[in-house]
Design an enzyme around this catalytic site. Structure first.
Site, PDB file in Angstrom:
ATOM      1  N   GLU A  60      56.826 -40.307  87.015  1.00 26.22           N
ATOM      2  CA  GLU A  60      58.253 -40.552  87.234  1.00 26.22           C
ATOM      3  C   GLU A  60      58.585 -40.584  88.724  1.00 26.22           C
ATOM      4  OE1 GLU A  60      57.032 -38.453  85.007  1.00 26.22           O
ATOM      5  OE2 GLU A  60      57.574 -39.505  83.169  1.00 26.22           O
ATOM      6  N   HIS A 129      63.158 -34.015  74.029  1.00 27.12           N
ATOM      7  CA  HIS A 129      63.639 -35.354  73.680  1.00 27.12           C
ATOM      8  C   HIS A 129      65.132 -35.310  73.351  1.00 27.12           C
ATOM      9  CE1 HIS A 129      59.293 -35.461  72.969  1.00 27.12           C
ATOM     10  NE2 HIS A 129      59.353 -36.747  73.251  1.00 27.12           N
TER      11      HIS A 129
END
Lengths: 337, 410
Positions: A60, A129
Site C-alpha cells: 500500500e 474488512h
C-alpha cells in the site's frame, strides 16, 4: 435515465475520466486484468491498455508513494487500496507526503491523486474488512475526504475527486455497492435498480466536493450521517415517526458547515450517526461544531450513535453495527430531552 | 536431538567506540581500475560481482585508471572541483550561521561532496531527483542560486517556501530537485512513481531516487525496489552509504554483512558499488546507470561508499559515539583533495591556484550570504507573512481555513 449499481457508477466515473483525460491512470492490487475484487475497474484495462490501468504489487505504501511521484510528474492517478482496513501501511505516504506536498513546496509540486478504498461494515467482514477509518484522514490538513451513499453521487463525486487539484480519500461503503441498506439485515436487499438514486446519467457530470445533501427535509431534529448510516437513520426516523431532517454529508473534509448549521438552528436538535468507533471519531468534530455554532438554538444535548470502542467483531456483527433500533432510541431520546 | 544451549540475542556493534583507535582494516578496498565496465545492456545476471566490489578510477598517485576513466573533459573536471569546494564552503558558512543563531538548523555534506555534485552532471535537463537532505550538491552543480538556498535556510521574506519548511528542505522543480520531506525513504518510491509516469507518458526523462544507508531499513526502500523492478522503471536508485545513521553504525541497517548494493540483486536490479569519494568514478557510474534508464533498460541500484565526516546535523555531537579521528582514517580519503591531486597530476591545477580558488569561492559565498541576510534571518529582519501560513494547504482555501485565518487576525 439508466440505473446502475454503485460499483457500476464508480467504474463509469473512472471510464469517463480516463476517456476525457489521458493523464488519468488507475492501478492497485488486482485492479488490472481481473478488474478488481469488487469489479469496480472491470474492463478498464481492456479499453485503455495496461499503461493506464494495471495491477500493483501488494504494498500500500508503494501504491500511494508511486502515485504521489506520478502526480508530481503531472499524471492524475486514481489508485485503489483493496480495503480501507489495509490503508495503514500507506498512511505515512498519505499523511506526510500527499497531504503536505503542495504546502511544503509552496505549490512547486502538487498531488492530484485519488485513493479509493472500500469502507464500512455490515457484511460480516470481521476486524479487517469492516473498519471506517475516516477520522484518521479528517484530522490531516491537506486531504479531502469523501464518502458517497448512492450511485448518482458516487459517480459525480469520484469525477470531481479525480479532477480536484488536491489529494482525495474516497471511501466507498461496500455495504452499499449493490443496493441501499438500512440495517434491517433480516430483510432481502433492495437493488439500486429499484432506487431513484440508482439513476446515473451517462457521460460526464460532477457532484461538487464540500457540499452536503438533505436526504429528507424535516422540522423536529437534524441527523448528521454519511455512507450506510444515511439509510439507517432514515429507517429509524420513519419507524419512530420522527420528522427528522437527514443530512448526508457526502464530503467530510472540507465540511459543509453552512447546511449543518442552518438545519440545526431550524430543528434545535441534532444526532450524529456513524459506523466508526465513538471516541475521537468524526462525530466528535461534528458535535463540537454544532455546539459552537448552534448553542443558543439547541433544545437538547447533541447525541452520537457510533460503533462501540472495540475492534469490529465477526459473530456480533448486528450488536456492533449501529442499526435502526439503536439509532431510533437515540432519536427518541433527543426528542424527549 | 542435540543440545544447542540457550539462544543468545545478537546486536551488531561498530569496531571502535570513542577513545579507541579508528580501524578500517576490515574494509576491503579494491585497486583503482580493477573493476570491469560492462555494456549498459549487459544481462544483469552476469554482473552480480559488481555489487560486492568498489568501482574506483583515481589511484593513490592521483592518476585516473581503468575502464571507467576518461569520460570527463579537463574543463568538466575543473568545474567539478569548483562545485565540491563551493558546497564545502557553503556548508561551513551555514554551519557557522546556525551557531550564530541566524537559523535554527543545518546539515553538512562534509566528505560526501563528490556524490551529489558528480551525479548531477550525468543528468540531462528535465530529469528529476528525489533527494534526501544531504544532496545539496545537486543544486550547487545544477546552477541553483546560492542566495535562494540561503533564503530558505534563513526562512526570510525571500524564502521560496514561505518559511513553512525546516532549513535545507529545499524544493525546485525547475532544477530537477523534488521537495525534500523530513520523513525518511518516502521519496524513494516516489522517484519510482515519477519514472513510471515518464514511461507511461512516452517521455525521455528519467528519475533518480536517493537514500542513506540507515534509511534502507525503511519499508519504502523495499517498496521502491519492488515497483522499480516490476515496471522496469527508468530510475537510478542511489544509496549513499556514509557508514552512519546519526549515532547508529551501518551494521544496524545490516550493512557490513553483504552490501547495500546487493539488496538490488534479489529484485533482479543490476547493482553497482562505487567509491563515493572519487568524483570520476561517481560520475562514470552515474552516467552508466542514467544511460541504462534512458535506453529503457530499467532501474539500476548504485551504492556510494563514503564516510560522513561531519556531525549528523547541527544538533549532533559525533564524539559521543565514534572516535574523533575516524574520518581521517577513512581509507577512501577526501573527495576534494583527491580530485585536486588528480588535476595537479594532470598539470591542470596547482596548490596556488587551489588556494586562490578557495579564497574566491569564500568571497562568492559571503557575498551571497550578505544578500540573503538583507532579506532577513530567522530571528531578525523581514519574514514571510503570517497569511502565508494558511495559504497552499489546498489550491483553494476551504471555509474552515478562512475562518481560522480570520481568528489569527490576518
Amino acid at each position: 435515465m439508466p440505473r446502475k449499481t454503485m460499483i457500476e457508477a464508480i467504474r463509469d466515473a473512472m471510464d469517463v475520466s480516463m476517456g476525457r483525460d489521458e493523464h488519468v491512470v488507475v492501478f492497485g492490487e488486482d485492479v488490472g486484468f481481473f478488474g478488481g475484487v469488487f469489479r469496480c475497474t472491470q474492463g478498464l484495462q481492456a479499453k485503455y491498455g495496461s499503461s493506464r490501468c494495471f495491477d500493483a504489487p501488494i504494498n500500500e505504501s508503494g501504491i500511494v508513494g508511486a502515485a504521489i511521484g506520478m502526480a508530481a510528474y503531472g499524471l492524475r492517478p486514481c489508485v485503489e487500496v483493496q480495503f480501507a482496513d489495509y490503508v495503514y501501511p500507506g498512511y505515512d505516504q498519505i499523511v506526510s507526503e500527499a497531504a503536505r506536498l503542495r504546502y511544503r513546496s509552496n505549490g512547486d509540486f502538487t498531488c492530484p491523486i485519488v485513493i479509493r478504498m472500500p469502507t464500512g461494515g455490515g457484511i460480516f467482514g470481521g476486524q479487517t474488512h469492516s473498519q471506517s477509518p475516516e477520522a484518521l484522514f479528517t484530522h490531516v490538513s491537506g486531504l479531502k475526504v469523501v464518502v458517497p451513499s448512492n450511485p448518482h453521487d458516487a459517480k459525480g463525486l469520484l469525477i470531481s475527486a479525480i479532477e480536484d487539484p488536491d489529494p482525495v480519500i474516497f471511501l466507498e461503503p461496500k455495504r452499499l455497492y449493490n443496493g441501499p441498506f438500512d440495517g434491517h439485515h433480516e430483510r432481502p436487499v433492495t437493488p439500486w435498480s429499484k432506487h431513484e438514486l440508482g439513476e446515473v446519467a451517462d457521460g460526464h457530470y460532477t457532484v461538487p466536493l464540500g457540499r452536503a445533501a438533505i436526504r429528507r427535509a424535516g422540522a423536529a431534529l437534524t441527523v448528521l450521517a454519511y455512507g450506510t448510516m444515511v439509510y439507517v437513520a432514515a429507517a429509524a426516523a420513519e419507524e419512530n415517526g420522527i420528522d427528522a431532517e437527514i443530512i448526508d454529508l457526502r464530503t467530510l473534509l472540507p465540511l459543509d458547515l453552512d447546511t449543518i448549521v442552518a438545519s440545526v438552528k431550524k430543528t434545535g436538535r441534532c444526532v450524529v450517526v456513524h459506523e466508526a468507533t465513538l471516541t475521537s471519531g468524526f462525530g466528535a468534530e461534528l458535535a463540537s461544531l454544532v455546539q459552537e455554532n448552534c448553542f443558543y438554538h439547541l433544545e437538547a444535548p447533541v447525541a452520537r450513535v457510533a460503533g462501540w470502542d472495540t475492534p469490529y467483531p465477526h459473530a456480533q456483527e448486528w450488536d456492533y453495527f449501529p442499526g435502526p433500533a439503536r439509532v431510533g432510541r437515540a432519536l427518541v431520546a433527543a426528542m424527549e430531552a | 536431538m542435540t543440545d544447542a544451549g540457550m539462544l543468545r540475542f545478537h546486536v551488531p556493534e561498530p569496531e571502535v567506540r570513542p577513545g579507541g583507535a579508528p580501524d578500517f582494516s576490515n574494509v576491503t578496498i579494491p585497486k583503482a581500475g580493477s573493476v570491469p565496465r560492462p555494456e549498459v545492456d549487459v544481462d544483469p545476471r552476469t554482473i552480480r560481482d559488481l555489487a560486492f566490489s568498489i568501482i574506483r578510477v583515481l589511484n593513490r598517485s592521483g592518476e585516473a585508471v581503468g575502464p571507467w576513466a576518461g569520460l570527463l573533459s579537463d574543463d568538466e573536471l575543473l568545474e567539478g572541483l569548483r562545485h565540491m569546494m563551493t558546497l564545502r564552503t557553503f556548508d561551513a558558512r551555514m554551519q557557522m550561521a546556525q551557531r550564530q543563531g541566524k537559523t535554527s538548523f543545518y546539515m553538512q555534506h562534509l566528505g560526501e561532496e563528490a556524490v551529489s555534485c558528480a551525479f548531477r552532471k550525468a543528468l540531462a535537463p528535465g530529469d528529476m531527483n528525489f533527494p534526501t537532505y544531504r544532496q545539496a550538491g545537486l543544486l550547487i552543480a545544477g546552477g541553483y542560486p546560492m542566495v535562494t538556498m540561503m533564503n530558505q535556510i534563513y526562512s526570510n521574506e525571500a524564502d521560496p517556501l514561505k518559511g513553512r519548511q525546516l532549513p535545507i528542505m529545499y524544493s525546485s522543480k525547475e532544477h530537477g530537485f523534488f521537495s525534500i520531506s523530513g520523513n525518511l525513504a518516502t521519496q524513494y518510491i516516489q522517484a519510482v512513481g515519477w519514472a513510471m509516469a515518464s514511461a507511461i507518458s512516452g517521455d525521455k526523462r528519467i528519475a533518480a531516487g536517493w537514500i542513506g544507508d540507515g534509511s534502507t531499513a525503511e519499508s519504502d526502500f523495499h517498496a521502491a525496489l519492488v515497483f522499480a523492478s516490476t515496471y522496469k522503471a527508468p530510475v537510478v536508485l542511489n544509496v549513499v552509504n556514509n557508514q552512519w545513521a546519526i549515532s547508529t553504525f551501518q551494521g544496524i541497517a545490516r550493512g557490513g554483512s553483504g552490501t547495500f548494493a546487493a539488496r538490488g540483486l534479489g529484485f533482479g536490479i543490476p547493482a553497482l558499488r562505487v567509491d563515493g569519494n572519487d568524483y570520476l568514478a561517481v560520475h562514470a557510474v552515474a552516467k552508466w546507470a542514467v544511460e541504462r534508464a534512458r535506453r529503457n533498460l530499467g532501474p539500476t541500484l548504485v551504492e556510494y561508499v563514503t564516510y560522513r565526516a561531519g556531525a549528523h546535523s547541527t544538533s549532533d555531537d559525533p564524539s559521543a559515539y565514534r572516535p574523533k579521528a575516524e574520518s581521517d582514517a577513512w581509507p577512501l580519503g577526501d573527495p576534494v583533495i583527491r580530485l585536486k591531486n588528480h588535476l595537479i597530476h594532470r598539470g591542470l591545477w596547482s596548490d596556488e591556484r587551489h588556494a586562490q580558488a578557495e579564497a574566491e569561492i569564500l568571497d562568492t559565498v559571503i557575498a551571497a550570504q550578505k544578500e540573503a541576510e538583507n532579506h532577513g534571518t530567522l530571528h531578525s529582519g523581514n519574514k514571510p507573512s503570517i497569511r502565508d501560513m494558511f495559504e497552499g494547504v489546498y489550491e483553494e482555501m476551504p471555509p474552515h481555513l478562512r475562518r481560522q485565518r480570520q481568528q489569527a487576525g490576518v
